[in-house]
Design a protein around this motif. Sequence first.
Motif, PDB file in Angstrom:
ATOM      1  N   GLU A 268      -3.330  -4.481   0.421  1.00 24.28           N
ATOM      2  CA  GLU A 268      -2.327  -3.644   1.155  1.00 24.28           C
ATOM      3  C   GLU A 268      -1.435  -2.828   0.042  1.00 24.28           C
ATOM      4  OE1 GLU A 268      -1.758  -1.989   4.220  1.00 24.28           O
ATOM      5  OE2 GLU A 268      -3.217  -3.286   5.606  1.00 24.28           O
ATOM      6  N   ARG A 269      -0.922  -3.806  -0.887  1.00 22.16           N
ATOM      7  CA  ARG A 269      -0.131  -3.328  -1.957  1.00 22.16           C
ATOM      8  C   ARG A 269      -0.608  -2.258  -2.862  1.00 22.16           C
ATOM      9  NH1 ARG A 269       4.760  -1.869  -3.163  1.00 22.16           N
ATOM     10  NH2 ARG A 269       5.820  -3.006  -4.989  1.00 22.16           N
ATOM     11  N   ILE A 270      -2.018  -2.731  -3.294  1.00 26.36           N
ATOM     12  CA  ILE A 270      -2.893  -1.787  -4.199  1.00 26.36           C
ATOM     13  C   ILE A 270      -2.893  -0.519  -3.458  1.00 26.36           C
ATOM     14  CG2 ILE A 270      -5.157  -1.327  -5.032  1.00 26.36           C
ATOM     15  CD1 ILE A 270      -5.412  -4.363  -5.113  1.00 26.36           C
ATOM     16  N   GLN A 271      -3.318  -0.621  -2.027  1.00 21.19           N
ATOM     17  CA  GLN A 271      -3.278   0.829  -1.451  1.00 21.19           C
ATOM     18  C   GLN A 271      -2.077   1.722  -1.364  1.00 21.19           C
ATOM     19  OE1 GLN A 271      -6.401   0.856  -2.018  1.00 21.19           O
ATOM     20  NE2 GLN A 271      -6.963   2.294  -0.372  1.00 21.19           N
ATOM     21  N   GLN A 272      -0.872   0.738  -1.240  1.00 19.74           N
ATOM     22  CA  GLN A 272       0.516   1.328  -0.763  1.00 19.74           C
ATOM     23  C   GLN A 272       0.608   2.127  -2.231  1.00 19.74           C
ATOM     24  OE1 GLN A 272       3.848  -1.118  -0.795  1.00 19.74           O
ATOM     25  NE2 GLN A 272       4.938   0.294   0.347  1.00 19.74           N
ATOM     26  N   LEU A 273       0.504   1.420  -3.241  1.00 15.19           N
ATOM     27  CA  LEU A 273       0.692   2.080  -4.743  1.00 15.19           C
ATOM     28  C   LEU A 273      -0.171   3.206  -4.911  1.00 15.19           C
ATOM     29  CD1 LEU A 273       1.542  -1.325  -6.590  1.00 15.19           C
ATOM     30  CD2 LEU A 273       3.119   0.319  -5.840  1.00 15.19           C
ATOM     31  N   ASP A 274      -1.232   3.269  -4.449  1.00 20.47           N
ATOM     32  CA  ASP A 274      -2.325   4.284  -4.740  1.00 20.47           C
ATOM     33  C   ASP A 274      -2.117   5.304  -3.599  1.00 20.47           C
ATOM     34  OD1 ASP A 274      -6.012   4.663  -5.404  1.00 20.47           O
ATOM     35  OD2 ASP A 274      -4.031   5.564  -6.223  1.00 20.47           O
ATOM     36  N   ASP A 275      -1.160   5.183  -2.813  1.00 18.41           N
ATOM     37  CA  ASP A 275      -1.083   6.323  -1.715  1.00 18.41           C
ATOM     38  C   ASP A 275      -2.243   6.413  -0.858  1.00 18.41           C
ATOM     39  OD1 ASP A 275       0.582   9.769  -1.575  1.00 18.41           O
ATOM     40  OD2 ASP A 275       0.826   7.759  -0.335  1.00 18.41           O
ATOM     41  N   GLU A 276      -2.743   5.396  -0.538  1.00 16.74           N
ATOM     42  CA  GLU A 276      -4.060   5.574   0.118  1.00 16.74           C
ATOM     43  C   GLU A 276      -4.153   4.461   1.255  1.00 16.74           C
ATOM     44  OE1 GLU A 276      -7.754   4.464  -1.702  1.00 16.74           O
ATOM     45  OE2 GLU A 276      -8.388   6.498  -2.141  1.00 16.74           O
TER      46      GLU A 276
END
Lengths: 458, 247, 200
Positions: A136-144
Motif C-alpha cells: 500500500e505504501r508503494i502505491q501511495q507514494l506512486d499515487d496509484e
Amino acid sequence: MKRVDHAEASSRFIAAKEHVDFHDQRLWDLRQKRDREAALIPEWEDLRSLASAIKEHALSRLADYLEEFERNATANGMTVHWARDAAEHNQIVHDILAAHGARTLVKSKSMLTDECDMRPFLESRGIEIIETDLGERIQQLDDEPPSHIVVPAVHKLRGDVARVFGRTIGTDPANSDVPYLAESQRRHTRPYYLRAGAGMTGANFAVAETGSFVVCTNEGNADLSANLPKLHIASIGIEKVIPRVEDVGVFVRLLSRSALGSPITQLTSHFRKPRPGTELHVILTDNGRSERLGMADFWYSLKCIRCGACLNTCPVYRRSGGLSYGSTYSGPIGVIIDPAFNLRKYSSLPFASTLNGSCTNVCPVKINIHEQIYRWRQLIAERNQLPMVKKEAMKMAGKVLSSPKLYRAAVQAANAGLEYLPRFMIYNPLNAWGRQREVPKAGRQSFREWYLANRGGK
Amino acid sequence: MKVGLFIPCYVDAFFPEVGVATLELLERLNVDVRYPLNQTCCGQPMANSGCEEDAAPVEKLFVKNFASFDYVVTPSGSCTHHVRDHLTAIPQDPKVQKVRRSTFELVEFLHDVLKVREFPWARFQHKVGLHIGCATLRALRSASMSELGGPSWSKPRTLLSGVEGVEFVNPARPDECCGFGGTFSVVEEPVSAKMGYDKVHDHAKAGAEYIVSPDMSCLMHQKGCAERLGVKVKFIHIAQVLNGARA
Amino acid sequence: MTSRDEILARVRRNQPAARELPAVPGFEQALPSPSRTFKASLERMGGTFFEPPPGTDIERLVRKTFPEAKVICSATVEVAGDRPIDLVREPAALEDVDVGVVRARFGVAETGSVWLSEAELKINALGFLAQHLVVLLDPADIVANLHDAYRHRGFFEAGYAVFMTGPSATADIEGVLIRGAQGIRSLTVVAAPRAAATLS
C-alpha cells in the motif's frame, strides 16, 4: 460517470510484456501454493462448507449480531460508531482525530478505507496519513490505487519500486535489491509509529460473542499501528460480523492458505479492549452492504473474507491487472460487487470473464462467483447498459438464429466470404478476432450440406 | 433409443468434419441418430451476453427441433451446459424440461450412457495435449478439477486411452482457461489472444503434436492463435480421433 | 433517525430467511509428538525452535544467541535482561530493544503459532518493536490445531491477544520473501517448562 473500459486498459497492461508475464506467473504461483496447502488438509472441503454456512447464517441474522457485537464491544470499553456511507465514514474518522488533536495517522491495510476514498478526504483536511503496509505504501507514494486485495503492488517489478522510493523516500533509484527496498521502507516508516497521534486498522472478522475483532497480517505494521498510538480506529464493514470465537478458527484455517498458500498469517491479532489509558473506536460501515443483502441473486457476495484467491486463479485478472477494473475491488469478486455500487460505470466488468468457473472453486466461503457474473450480464442487458454495438449484434443474431432460412443463408455467406474475400478485407481493425488470430479456413460445404448429400433427407 | 444430433453453428459452417465424425462415430456404435434439418443454434451467444429476450425464439426453435428424441447429443460442452443449465428464456413446460434433461455432450454420452471404452478401429500415433473446455470441465464435470484436489480422473482421457497410439503430454497448466469464452474472444480480444497464445505455447512446450479437445470452439480459438504465431501444433476434435482419424 | 437505527432497519428488512448455524467440529488428530509437529510448522514459517536440556540458564542462552544485543527486555521470570519491563512507562520507550523475551500462554502445533496476550507481553508493543523476540513455551501447553486453540478461555478474557507465527514477513515486492518486515526480524521459541510455584 465514465464507463470503465476494461478491454482497453487490459491492452495497455498486456503490451508491457515483462510485466504481464511476471504478474501472471507470480499470481499463478500463489494459486499453486494454495492448491498444495489445501491438499494437506483432508477436511479442506468440509471447512469450505462450514465457513460458507457460518457466513450465510450470520448474514441471515445480521441485525441481531451487529447489536450483540456493539453491546459487548461497548461493555469492553470500545466506542462503536455507525456509518451509513463513505462520506459519513470519512467524517467520523475525521471527527475522532480532531477530538484527539491527532494530525498524523499510521494505517494498515483496509479495503474499506480505500472503498470510502478516505485518504484524500483526510489529507485535504490537514491529516498526514502513512500507509504502512509495504504494498500500500508503494502505491501511495506512486499515487496509484492498490491493484490486488492482498498484494497491492503485485503489478510492479523491483525496478519500478526502486524508482518510486528513489523519488519519494530518498533511496538509491538504481538499487533495486528487494531486501534493500524492504529495509528502507521499514526504517523510513518506524519513526511514524512512534509519534503518530492515531493508528488505524481494518478487521477481517468481528466476533459478536465477545465484542472483539480480528486482524490478520504478515508485516507487523497493523500491530505497530494499533499498539503504539493512544488512539486506535478500526473500520469494519457490517458484513464482517460472525457469531462466535470458535468460528474464527474455521476462517483462520482457510484465509491465508487461500490467499498465499501459507498455513496462517505471521500475525493474527485479536482486539477486545482498549489498552489502559487509550481509546479504541470501531466504525461499523454500511456503504451499500445492507442494500446488497436484499439482492437475492447477489447477497452471497457478502460472505467474502477478502482472501484474493479468486484474483489469483482468474486468467483474465492475471493478464489484465487490478487497475484495469477501475475500482477498489478487482478480479472476480470485484466483477460481482462493483456493479452494485454503480451499474453503468462498471457495466463492462461482468464481460471481462470467460465464465470458466475457477474462481467459484477456490473461494473459501463458496461464493457462486461465476453464476453471479452471468446474472449481472442479464441485469445489464435488461437495464439497457449494454454497448449499442453489442445490443444490436445480439438482436440481429437472435433474428438470424431463430430462422432456419436466414441461418442457412448466413452460413453460406460466411463460407463464401472467407473463401473469396482478400486478406486485407478479413484482417482489418474492424475485425477484432483477426487482430492476433487467423480466422478459420472456409469449408467446401457445411455439415448440413454434407448430411443432405450423404444421408439423404432423413 | 432415438438420438438427435445437434451441430453448433460454427461447426456447421467452419468445421463440418467434426460433425461428420460425430455422426459416423455414433453410427458405428449402432445408435439411431438423425440430424434435424431445421436446427440453428441453442441460444448460448445471446444468453451469455445477458440478452434473454433475443435468445428466446432461438431456444424455442431448438426445443421444437429436438422434442421428439430420447437424447440430444452434441460435440460441444458449452452448448450442452447452456441447454441443461441456462435454457431459461422460454417458459419451462414439460417438453422444454425433457429436452433440457436429455441433452448430452458427446464424451458424456459415450462415457456415461453408451459406456463405451474401446475404439478398435481408431489409431492415433501422436503426442496429444488434451484440452477440456471450461464448460465441459467445470459445468458438466467431465474430469477432476485442479482447484478441488482429490484423485485425478477424466472422461475424455479415459476414452482416448482406448485409442491405440495416443501418448499424452503434460502441459504446465492443464485446466487453465484458453480464453475463447464466446463473445469474450471479440469484446476482450487483447486478453483472449494472450490467453490463447499462452495456452498454445504451454502445449507446444510440453511436446504436443496435436491438441485434442471435445470443444471445437476452444480449438478454433487456439488454432487461430497458433497459426498467427507460427507454432507448429495441430488441432483435432476428439470425435475425429475416436472415429478413426489418423491425423 | 440515527445512522445506527437506519442501518439496522435496512439490514432487518433485507436479511435473507434464517439459515442454521452449524456446530464447529474439532477435526481432532492424534499427534504422536506435539513438539515435533510444532517445530516443523514453526520452521516452515521462518521461526527457530530450541529444545535446551533441563536446567539450562535461559538468560545465558539468549545472550549467547544474540551476542550483539545491547538491550534485552524481558517480561519473564526466567530472564532478567537489561531493562525491566515493569519500569517501562511508554510503549515507545521500547524502540531500542534488541531482544524481547516473553512466555507464551500456549502454542499450536498445526501452524507453529504461539499465543500471547497483554498479560504475557506486559506492554503489547514489546512483541513488535523489539528487533528479535524469544518466546518461552512449555511443551505441555501445545495444542494440536486451531480449533483447539479457539476454545481457549483467553479469547474471552484478554484485551489483546495475538498468534505469532514466525517473524514478521512480506513478499510484496516481486514475491521475494523478506523475513523481518516491519515487526520482529526473528522469532525464537525456546521449549521451557513453566517453573513450579515461584518463591517471591
